[in-house]
Design an enzyme around this catalytic site. Structure first.
Site, PDB file in Angstrom:
ATOM      1  N   ARG A   1      12.261   8.991  11.634  1.00  0.00           N
ATOM      2  CA  ARG A   1      13.137   8.439  10.587  1.00  0.00           C
ATOM      3  C   ARG A   1      13.473   6.979  10.901  1.00  0.00           C
ATOM      4  O   ARG A   1      13.522   6.137  10.015  1.00  0.00           O
ATOM      5  CB  ARG A   1      14.425   9.275  10.457  1.00  0.00           C
TER       6      ARG A   1
ATOM      7  N   TYR B   1      15.708  -1.412 -15.632  1.00  0.00           N
ATOM      8  CA  TYR B   1      15.054  -0.109 -15.526  1.00  0.00           C
ATOM      9  C   TYR B   1      16.125   0.985 -15.688  1.00  0.00           C
ATOM     10  O   TYR B   1      17.190   0.916 -15.067  1.00  0.00           O
ATOM     11  CB  TYR B   1      14.369   0.000 -14.161  1.00  0.00           C
TER      12      TYR B   1
ATOM     13  N   ASP C   1      13.882  -7.076  -8.606  1.00  0.00           N
ATOM     14  CA  ASP C   1      12.937  -5.974  -8.782  1.00  0.00           C
ATOM     15  C   ASP C   1      11.614  -6.597  -9.224  1.00  0.00           C
ATOM     16  O   ASP C   1      11.490  -7.079 -10.340  1.00  0.00           O
ATOM     17  CB  ASP C   1      13.482  -5.001  -9.848  1.00  0.00           C
TER      18      ASP C   1
ATOM     19  N   LYS D   1       4.074   2.131  -8.713  1.00  0.00           N
ATOM     20  CA  LYS D   1       3.407   1.459  -9.831  1.00  0.00           C
ATOM     21  C   LYS D   1       2.209   0.642  -9.329  1.00  0.00           C
ATOM     22  O   LYS D   1       1.280   1.225  -8.816  1.00  0.00           O
ATOM     23  CB  LYS D   1       4.434   0.624 -10.598  1.00  0.00           C
TER      24      LYS D   1
HETATM   25  C1  PLP Z   1       9.573   2.991 -11.810  1.00  0.00           C
HETATM   26  C2  PLP Z   1      10.504   1.868 -11.591  1.00  0.00           C
HETATM   27  C3  PLP Z   1      11.586   1.983 -10.720  1.00  0.00           C
HETATM   28  C4  PLP Z   1      11.903   3.279  -9.978  1.00  0.00           C
HETATM   29  O1  PLP Z   1      10.898   3.623  -9.075  1.00  0.00           O
HETATM   30  P1  PLP Z   1      10.467   5.142  -8.695  1.00  0.00           P
HETATM   31  O2  PLP Z   1       9.352   4.920  -7.754  1.00  0.00           O
HETATM   32  O3  PLP Z   1      10.085   5.823  -9.974  1.00  0.00           O
HETATM   33  O4  PLP Z   1      11.654   5.787  -8.068  1.00  0.00           O
HETATM   34  C5  PLP Z   1      12.395   0.873 -10.539  1.00  0.00           C
HETATM   35  N1  PLP Z   1      12.170  -0.280 -11.200  1.00  0.00           N
HETATM   36  C6  PLP Z   1      11.147  -0.413 -12.069  1.00  0.00           C
HETATM   37  C7  PLP Z   1      10.945  -1.709 -12.774  1.00  0.00           C
HETATM   38  C8  PLP Z   1      10.280   0.644 -12.292  1.00  0.00           C
HETATM   39  O5  PLP Z   1       9.277   0.520 -13.160  1.00  0.00           O
END
Ligand code: PLP
Length: 377
Positions: A46, A98, A170, A195
């Protein structure tokens, strides 16, 4: 070295004993200590895991930060970052955020006394006006999800620095291949690596990079304390995906441009939101702060009844919720990713019943065009 080179070489030369090109997946949760008071650098998984370490070093290097952190999901990364704050603290956030980030802020962190004000961060005076005595950070998405609004990162960083507060970005939509916010002065950058970084719709992951040692220390303390770390097998999958990030982003970007132009000229489409189009309000700012426009397009159809028809008739493109993978997909934000945002709030910002979000994949653009064309007909 150039980003393409760094990406292709992720994980290589990490196992001198065998010369393996691919990093070993260390499943061991614990590590033998040579003697009292000594450690190999690894004690318990961890806290630190050798496979995760390679991924964390790679993302830190790509984003130009001091240290990276791998989490079990993008949302675990968001929580890891938001736990830096304390009761009474206030954040200024992009209003078109998001949906999951909005939900965790409003339904979880608000309970713990951390509040947020949502503004169009593309409007620098709105950012300035929203900052108060107890504001500790500006939290940005650019482009935003799903409205593709662009925030001037250098402009926000300047305001944040004047107030001695953090800029958190982000960077999921563009990836470090197209945009590196830390180089523009941001303090923390993060990704849903589920993504584009993972890039194959087969692994859930989150990555965070800190610009300063001080922030890195605090994030490390929280990551280890909370424990929502990414498992070694998933770290390996993310790295495997990242090796081809440059090529994939180039194709996503090229395909998106072709499809955005097609949609823009289609009689059943009201409006296309793609920062790569010259008439997009954020086009110039994005051209100055990133090296590409990415593979995400949002568009408004002329009538709400077109939405179920299109979603039913697309054959190659899938109706699904995610983005950044090889396979093209269309999402209906009002009912999927943004369903937890109250309807009046959604409509006020433009996430309406006629908005669709398109993650343009790696297929041949002719096949994507043909599918869209028949579905729209
Ligand atoms: C999908 C997404 C998230 C969250 O991520 P997860 O891997 O689904 O927990 C946060 N910000 C953006 C812009 C996203 O597309």
């Amino acid at each position: 070295m150039n980003l393409e080179t760094k990406l292709a070489q992720i994980g290589n030369r990490k196992d001198p004993a065998t010369g393996a090109f691919n990093p070993p997946i260390h499943h061991s949760t614990t590590y033998r200590h040579p003697r009292l008071g000594e450690s190999t650098g690894f004690d318990y998984t961890r806290t630190k895991n050798p496979t995760r370490q390679i991924l964390e070093d790679a993302i830190a290097d790509l984003e130009g930060g001091v240290r990276g952190f791998a989490y079990a999901s993008g949302m675990a990364a968001v929580v890891g970052i938001l736990t830096l704050f304390q009761p009474g603290d206030h954040l200024v956030l992009s209003d078109d955020l998001y949906g999951g980030t909005y939900r965790v802020m409003e339904q979880m962190f608000r309970q713990y006394g951390i509040s947020g004000t949502y503004v169009d961060t593309g409007d620098l005076s709105a950012v300035r006006d929203a900052i108060s005595e107890n504001t500790k950070a500006v939290f940005i998405e650019t482009p935003t999800n799903p409205l593709m609004k662009i925030t001037d990162l250098r402009g926000v960083v300047k305001i944040a620095q004047e107030h001695d507060i953090l800029t958190i970005v982000d960077n999921t939509f563009l990836s470090p291949y197209f945009q590196r916010p830390l180089e523009l002065g941001a303090d923390i950058v993060f990704h849903s690596a589920t993504k584009y970084l993972g890039g194959h719709n087969d692994v859930l992951a989150g990555l965070v990079v800190a610009k300063s040692e001080d922030l890195a220390e605090r994030l490390f303390f929280l990551q280890n304390s909370i424990g929502a770390v990414l498992g070694p097998q998933d770290c390996w999958l993310v790295m495997r995906g990242m090796k081809t990030l440059a090529l994939r982003m180039q194709r996503h970007d090229a395909n998106a441009r072709i499809l955005a132009e097609f949609l823009q000229n289609h009689p059943k489409i009201e409006k296309v939101l793609y920062p790569g189009l010259a008439d997009h309000p954020g086009h110039l700012v994005q051209a100055q702060q990133s090296t590409g426009f990415g593979g995400m397009i949002s568009f408004y159809v002329k009538k709400p009844e077109f939405v179920p028809q299109i979603l039913e008739r697309i054959q190659l493109i899938a109706f699904a919720e995610s983005l950044g993978g090889p396979e093209s997909m269309i999402t209906f934000p009002a009912r999927q990713t943004h369903a937890d945002i109250p309807e009046d709030v959604r409509n006020a910002i433009g996430v309406t019943d006629t908005l669709l979000r398109f993650s343009v994949g790696l297929e041949h653009s002719e096949d994507l065009l043909a599918d869209l064309e028949q579905a729209l007909r």
